[in-house]
Scaffold this active site. Structure first.
Site, PDB file in Angstrom:
ATOM      1  N   GLU A 148      44.726  47.776  38.562  1.00  0.00           N
ATOM      2  CA  GLU A 148      44.365  46.385  38.847  1.00  0.00           C
ATOM      3  C   GLU A 148      43.297  46.446  39.919  1.00  0.00           C
ATOM      4  O   GLU A 148      43.553  46.938  41.027  1.00  0.00           O
ATOM      5  CB  GLU A 148      45.577  45.590  39.336  1.00  0.00           C
ATOM      6  CG  GLU A 148      45.253  44.149  39.625  1.00  0.00           C
ATOM      7  CD  GLU A 148      46.281  43.482  40.510  1.00  0.00           C
ATOM      8  OE1 GLU A 148      45.878  42.897  41.543  1.00  0.00           O
ATOM      9  OE2 GLU A 148      47.475  43.556  40.183  1.00  0.00           O
ATOM     10  N   GLY A 177      37.982  52.101  43.891  1.00  0.00           N
ATOM     11  CA  GLY A 177      39.134  52.990  43.893  1.00  0.00           C
ATOM     12  C   GLY A 177      39.713  53.183  42.507  1.00  0.00           C
ATOM     13  O   GLY A 177      40.029  54.301  42.092  1.00  0.00           O
ATOM     14  N   CYS A 211      45.161  39.373  45.403  1.00  0.00           N
ATOM     15  CA  CYS A 211      44.344  39.654  44.218  1.00  0.00           C
ATOM     16  C   CYS A 211      44.084  38.390  43.420  1.00  0.00           C
ATOM     17  O   CYS A 211      43.189  38.364  42.568  1.00  0.00           O
ATOM     18  CB  CYS A 211      45.025  40.703  43.347  1.00  0.00           C
ATOM     19  SG  CYS A 211      46.754  40.364  43.013  1.00  0.00           S
TER      20      CYS A 211
END
Length: 527
Positions: A264, A244, A301
Site C-alpha cells: 500500500e 519504499g 493513508c
C-alpha cells in the site's frame, strides 16, 4: 523492561549488528532502550525456523489457530497502559488515538479468530464424480484455499499498533496458516518489542510451533532487502511510501522464484463537492473537512489530499470557511523528523509551482515542540492541475489541494487524469447524483472504495471493507489490507482430484466434519 534483542522463534538472540535507539519526535530526545540490528546469519536462522514451522502450522486445526489469535489479543490488552505510553512516546500521537488503535488491533485479531474458527473462508468447492457421463466421465475434483508459506511483514510508521507487529497483515497471515517474520519499524522499536513479547508468549502458551513468529530489527534497509530476496519468503506485506513499496517490488523481481508483494503506497483520496450540497451547506462541509485533513497531523493513508469542485458562490464560501478553520488549527507532532522534513519539502515544492495559490496555513504552531505540522490549503485551476502531474502527488501530512473546475465536463476531465486511489468521496444532495452518472462511473475506475457524504479518514475493520485500489495506491487492487478479506493475500487454491475421502483435508471431506459452507455441484450447502 524492554528487551532490544531480535526475537527468533520465541527466543531472544544477541547479535553484534549495530545498535540504535528510539526518539521522541515531539522533543527530539532519545528514549530508553538499545535495539540491535539483525545480520545475515540471523535472517537465515529466522526463515529456516519459519519454514520448519509452516509444515506444522499450516495443518493445525482452525480452533487452535483461533485460540492463538485470541490469546495474542488478550496479552496485548493485559499490557495496555505500558504499551500505550511507549507508543505515544515513540510516535508523538496522542493517548486517545493510540488507545483506540490498540482496541482496533485486538479487535481485528479476534475478528480473524472468528473467521478461522467458523472456517467457510477457505472457499471449498466440490464437483463430485460423474462416472456415467458421456462421452467423457467426470473425475471427483475438490478445491480450497491453502496457506502460501512464510510471510514477511513490514511495520508501518503511521500505525505503530494496527499496521505493525500484531497488525492486520500479521493477523491475516497467521489466520491463513502462514508463519510471520516482522521487520520492525525503526521509529517505534520499543513498541514493537513489547508486542513481539506478547505474541511469542501467546505462541508458547497455545502450543504453536516455535518459528510461527519472529521479529527482526534494523535502522536501515539491509535487513528488509535480505528478507524480501530470501528464497524461503513466500509473500511480503508493506504499508508506506511509493518509493519504499516500489523498492520492495523491484527486489522481489530479482529473485529466482517470483512471489506476491502486497504494497500500500499512498493515495491523495479525492473528494468531489457537487454543486447542490456545496451551495446548501458550505460552512458545514468546511468544518467537516478541516477536521479530516488535520486528523492525526494528516498522517493517514486516507487523508483527503485533493478537493474537487465547480466554481460557484457556494465554493467561495467553502474556501473562506475552510481557510479560517485551518488557520487556527493547532499544530501536531509528526511521526518522525524525516517525515516532517519530507512534508515541509514536498509542500514547499508544490507551492512554488506556477499556477498555484496558497489559501492558508495554520498559525497555531507549538514553538516548544519539534517536528510540528503546519496545516496547509492551496488552490489551483482544473486546467493547471491536468497539465502538471506534480499537483497530483501525495503530500503525507495535513495538506489538501483544492482544484476548481469551470463546469462538470472539466471536473470529469480532472477525475480521468487521476492515478489510482484508495478512496474517493462524493459529497452531494440525493437529487443531484443522477445528473453525474458518467462522473461516478469514472470514479469506480480510479479507486477501491467510494464514500458518499462522509470523510475518507477512518477505515472500518469488517468483512465488506476494501482497503486497496488501482496502482499506484497499491500493487494489486484485487486485494484488501483491512478486513477479513485480507486473508486471501496469503493463500493459493489447491485442487484434489480423485482422492480417497479419508486422505482429503477436513474441509473437503464428504461428511463436512467442520460444518462449513461449501459449493457442492454448484449449490452452496453445509450438507
Amino acid at each position: 523492561m524492554i528487551n532490544g534483542n531480535n526475537v527468533i522463534a520465541g527466543n531472544y538472540v544477541e547479535v553484534d549488528g549495530g545498535v540504535f535507539n528510539a526518539t521522541d519526535p515531539s522533543t527530539g530526545k532519545q528514549l530508553t532502550g538499545d535495539f540491535h540490528a539483525a545480520d545475515t546469519l540471523l535472517i537465515e536462522k529466522t526463515l529456516n525456523a519459519a519454514t520448519a514451522a509452516f509444515k506444522v502450522y499450516r495443518i493445525i486445526s482452525p480452533a487452535a489457530k483461533a485460540t492463538f489469535l485470541r490469546t495474542i489479543a488478550d496479552k496485548l490488552t493485559a499490557i495496555g497502559d505500558d504499551l500505550i505510553n511507549r507508543a505515544v512516546a515513540e510516535s508523538g500521537l496522542p493517548v486517545g488515538r493510540i488507545t483506540g488503535e490498540l482496541g482496533r488491533t485486538t479487535g481485528q485479531l479476534r475478528l480473524f479468530a472468528d473467521l478461522v474458527e467458523e472456517g467457510s473462508w477457505v472457499d471449498a468447492v466440490i464437483d463430485t464424480a460423474q462416472p456415467e457421463r458421456t462421452p467423457i466421465p467426470r473425475s471427483d475434483i475438490r478445491r480450497m484455499f491453502s496457506p502460501i508459506g512464510p510471510v514477511v511483514v513490514f511495520g508501518a510508521s503511521n500505525f505503530p499498533l494496527a499496521f505493525s507487529v500484531a497488525g492486520g497483515d500479521t493477523a491475516s497471515a497467521l489466520a491463513a496458516g502462514c508463519p510471520v517474520v516482522v521487520k520492525a519499524h525503526p521509529a517505534h522499536p520499543g513498541t514493537s518489542a513489547m508486542v513481539a513479547a506478547a505474541i511469542s508468549a501467546a505462541a508458547i502458551e497455545t502450543g504453536m510451533p516455535a518459528g510461527v513468529f519472529s521479529m527482526l530489527y534494523d535502522n536501515g534497509y539491509n535487513v528488509g532487502a535480505q528478507l524480501v530476496k530470501h528464497e524461503q519468503t513466500k509473500a511480503v506485506a508493506f504499508t508506506g511510501s511509493y518509493n519504499g513499496g516500489m523498492a520492495l517490488i523491484k527486489l522481489a523481481q530479482e529473485r529466482k522464484s517470483l512471489i506476491p508483494v502486497f504494497t500500500e503506497m499512498g493515495s491523495i483520496n479525492p473528494v468531489i463537492l457537487l454543486p447542490a450540497i456545496l451551495n446548501a451547506e458550505p460552512e458545514t462541509l468546511a468544518a467537516k473537512y478541516a477536521g479530516s485533513i488535520t486528523l492525526g497531523a494528516g498522517q493517514f493513508c486516507t487523508n483527503p489530499g485533493l478537493i474537487l469542485a465547480i466554481k460557484s458562490e457556494g465554493l467561495d464560501r467553502f474556501v473562506t470557511s475552510l481557510g479560517g478553520a485551518i488557520e487556527i488549527t493547532p499544530s501536531a507532532t509528526m511521526l518522525t523528523a524525516g517525515i516532517w522534513k519530507n512534508y515541509e519539502k514536498l509542500s514547499g515544492e508544490i507551492l512554488a509551482e506556477p499556477g498555484i495559490e496558497l489559501v492558508t496555513k495554520s498559525t497555531a504552531i507549538d514553538k516548544e515542540k519539534v517536528n510540528q505540522s503546519v496545516a496547509t490549503i492551496a488552490k489551483v485551476s482544473a486546467e493547471a492541475f491536468i497539465a502538471n502531474k506534480k499537483f497530483g502527488e501525495e503530500v503525507f501530512g495535513p495538506w489538501s489541494l483544492l482544484v476548481v473546475a469551470d463546469d462538470a465536463a472539466q471536473l470529469q476531465q480532472v477525475i480521468e487524469s487521476l492515478d489510482g486511489q484508495l478512496t474517493a468521496t462524493v459529497m452531494a444532495e440525493k437529487e443531484e447524483l443522477p445528473l453525474y452518472g458518467d462522473l461516478l462511473n469514472a470514479l469506480t475506475e480510479k479507486t477501491g472504495r467510494i464514500i458518499l457524504n462522509g470523510v475518507p479518514t477512518g477505515v472500518e475493520v469488517c468483512a465488506a471493507m476494501q482497503h486497496g485500489g488501482p496502482f499506484p495506491a497499491t500493487s494489486d487492487s484485487r486485494f484488501t489490507s483491512v478486513g477479513t478479506g485480507a486473508v486471501y493475500r496469503f493463500v493459493r487454491p489447491i485442487a484434489w482430484q480423485d482422492w480417497e475421502d479419508s486422505l482429503l483435508p477436513p474441509e473437503l471431506q464428504q461428511a463436512n466434519p467442520l460444518n462449513i459452507w461449501r459449493q457442492v455441484n454448484n449449490k452452496w450447502t453445509k450438507e
